[in-house]
Write an enzyme that holds these catalytic residues in place. Structure first.
Site, short mmCIF file in Angstrom:
data_model
loop_
_atom_site.label_atom_id
_atom_site.label_comp_id
_atom_site.label_asym_id
_atom_site.label_seq_id
_atom_site.Cartn_x
_atom_site.Cartn_y
_atom_site.Cartn_z
N HIS A 123 0.86 -1.19 0.00
CA HIS A 123 0.00 0.00 0.00
C HIS A 123 0.89 1.24 0.00
CE1 HIS A 123 -2.16 3.24 2.30
NE2 HIS A 123 -3.08 2.96 1.40
N HIS A 171 1.55 10.98 -2.38
CA HIS A 171 0.33 10.78 -1.59
C HIS A 171 -0.41 12.11 -1.55
CE1 HIS A 171 -1.62 9.14 2.34
NE2 HIS A 171 -2.37 8.92 1.27
#
Length: 592
Positions: A123, A171
């Site tokens: 992830h 991100h």
């Protein structure tokens, strides 16, 4: 001899004694040597078959073991000695490379569809640390691939600061620094198959405009070429097998949509038409109250972030077509249909897709639709990802996903903690190739078309006896004062089973005081109803003032279905999952 200073005037001396063979080893040697002083290759072969469950072991294997042990212990290069004495036999049993508890080879059928396997999944694979302000880099991707991870996640965004690529990986809506998309792709290409030949899946969280999607398609094509696997997704009854997809790279993302200029109005229209937009049927986070883009992106039908990332010059309401090249590279479609869980978990005859749920979403789905989740994963791919508030890159219990057949239980590989130990342990199975075959009961329906229900307690199927004999190697891998400034460590071993709720059990040995080579000789029993999903967890601690402050001495997590019976040498790993050079336990495993 080790010396420890006490106060100013006193010195305590402790001798580091070599670990002697436990009584069981001595008795076993006497039995198979028929009371003699040496064990011949034929006698060793009988031991391998009878006690180590190595059925069909050829005499060549036994001769090879004898040759390796004699060479190591006596430095004899020619095969002049054809037998083992007791110390040689003990050395063999306590050698982690010659006598491990799991096979180092791929030992499962790899010809079934991808949906029939648990897949080692990362992830936010590009982050070096926490989820808020760490750097994005290709180094964590390389480390993950070398560990055997097969699913790499990249969040791709427009990059106005880069003239060369115009696409970065980062991100979103955090302070994390970006890394170029092309840099990540090139690193994946270079290291994808360094550890395993089986396919690598790149899951893309796409926040690009159509023109940048076309550029991304060009980068993917130029980087991977014929290694990219593409297929016709309009009519597919099942996914190909890992064997068929060896040395291939697979792209999985949501199919691109047509976009419109008036984004805000379009979003509001979609929201107003939904009755459940504030709380998704499978997620707890409100749509504008999240710190992880995935909690928005995967919980709702409309693609808010892709639309808000667009920057179009076309007139309002003019549609822009998607890049056919980009769409053509997607081998596994992600996303979900509109509606609640019933619709999302619907199995379609001629379609295979990937559905993503947060860890809370899975827990909620498991309570109300557990059987439907299992049925969905028999053909389709289910990906679970950490909740957005795990800013420190911690992880969650992977067993919940595995019990429901989820193939991609996505973990923060740069994280830490016992759940990550479980993940590491599970994927040491099957030769560490990154694919582990799911149990048959998760893949099939019975005669009544009923599938496995994780909430139903099943009868005991198998009992495993675990005996902890002895530990060694700490005096070689640690400083003498690492555990205690004034004496050798006081070790004890915790042994537990993690699996379906009915199988969870914990045991612990007594404390062995002031010893670098503790000898326990304690046995524990673990009855299991679903041994195919059980993981044996081993952890050594140095007793201090309580469980919370006891010093860590090593750990290992071993899938029960991969454990080879008999007396085995078990390597221990540090907190990050790196194997110690010397630290190990001698244990015995027996199934009844």
């Amino acid at each position: 001899m080790g010396s420890y200073s006490v106060c100013i005037f006193f010195t305590r001396r402790f001798r580091v004694t070599e670990a002697a063979p436990p009584p069981d080893v001595i008795e076993t040697f006497k039995k198979y040597s028929e009371g003699g002083s040496h064990l011949t290759p034929e006698q060793l072969r009988r031991f391998l078959v009878d006690m180590q469950d190595d059925f069909g072991a050829p005499i060549f294997d036994a001769e090879s073991i004898v040759q390796q042990v004699v060479h190591r212990r006596h430095h004899i290069t020619k095969f002049t000695r054809h037998s083992l004495n007791l110390d040689d036999f003990y050395h063999y049993l306590f050698s982690t490379d010659l006598n491990p508890p799991m096979s180092s080879q791929v030992n499962q059928d790899m010809t079934e569809p991808l949906s029939h396997y648990f897949i080692y999944t990362g992830h936010n694979s590009y982050l070096t640390g926490n989820q808020l302000n760490s750097a994005s880099c290709d180094v964590p991707i390389i480390k993950a691939l070398k560990r055997g991870v097969r699913v790499i996640e990249l969040d791709i965004w427009p990059d106005s600061s880069s003239r060369r690529s115009a696409i970065c990986v980062k991100h979103g809506w955090t302070l994390t620094t970006p890394v170029e998309f092309l840099t990540c792709l090139r690193s994946i290409k270079e290291h994808a198959f360094a550890t395993s030949p089986y396919p690598v899946v790149i899951t893309l969280e796409d926040h690009l405009t159509p023109d940048l999607q076309a550029k991304a398609a060009q980068m993917l094509t130029e980087t991977f070429g014929d290694v990219l696997y593409c297929s016709d997704l309009d009519d597919i009854k099942k996914l190909p097998s890992p064997e068929k997809l060896k040395h291939r790279v697979i792209i999985s993302t949501k199919p691109p949509k047509e976009y419109v200029k008036d984004k805000t109005e379009n979003i509001q229209n979609n929201l107003s038409s939904r009755k459940d937009y504030e709380v998704s049927p499978w997620d707890d986070e409100p749509i504008y109250d999240t710190d992880d883009q995935e909690d928005n992106d995967k919980s709702f039908d409309i693609d808010i972030h892709s639309q808000s990332a667009a920057n179009f010059d076309e007139p309002p309401d003019q549609k822009i077509n998607v890049s056919p090249d980009y769409k053509g590279l997607i081998a596994i479609y992600a996303g979900k249909p509109k509606g609640g869980l019933n619709e999302a978990l619907k199995v379609e005859a001629n379609k295979v897709r990937r559905l993503s749920l947060s860890e809370q979403g899975l827990e909620k789905a498991a309570k109300s639709h557990g059987v439907d989740v299992v049925r969905f994963t028999q053909k389709n791919i289910l990906r679970i990802y950490p909740k957005g508030i795990r800013f420190n890159s911690s992880n969650y219990n992977p067993l919940i996903g595995w019990m429901h057949g989820a193939q991609m239980v996505a973990f923060n590989m740069q994280g830490y903690g016992k759940y990550l130990w479980l993940m590491h342990g599970m994927f040491r199975a099957n030769g560490g190739c990154g694919y582990v075959k799911k149990p048959e009961f998760l893949l099939k329906s019975n005669s009544d078309d009923r599938v496995f229900d994780p909430k139903v307690n099943l009868p005991v199927k198998k009992t495993m006896k675990v005996k902890v004999y002895i530990g060694d190697g700490w005096h070689l891998d640690f400083k003498k004062t690492h555990f205690d400034s004034y004496s050798p460590p006081d070790f004890y071993t915790k042994v537990s089973i993690v699996g379906v709720p009915a199988d969870i059990r914990k045991h612990k040995t007594v404390i062995k005081y002031d010893s670098w080579t503790p000898c326990w000789n304690e046995e524990f029993e673990f009855p299991m109803s679903a041994p195919e999903l059980a993981i044996l967890c081993i952890e050594v601690r140095d007793a201090d003032n309580g469980p919370e402050t006891d010093d860590f001495g090593g750990q290992n997590c071993i899938p029960v279905f991969q454990i080879r019976p008999g007396i085995r040498a078990v390597s221990l790993y540090d907190r990050k999952g790196v194997k110690y050079t010397s630290v190990k336990l001698l244990m015995r495993f027996e199934f009844v």
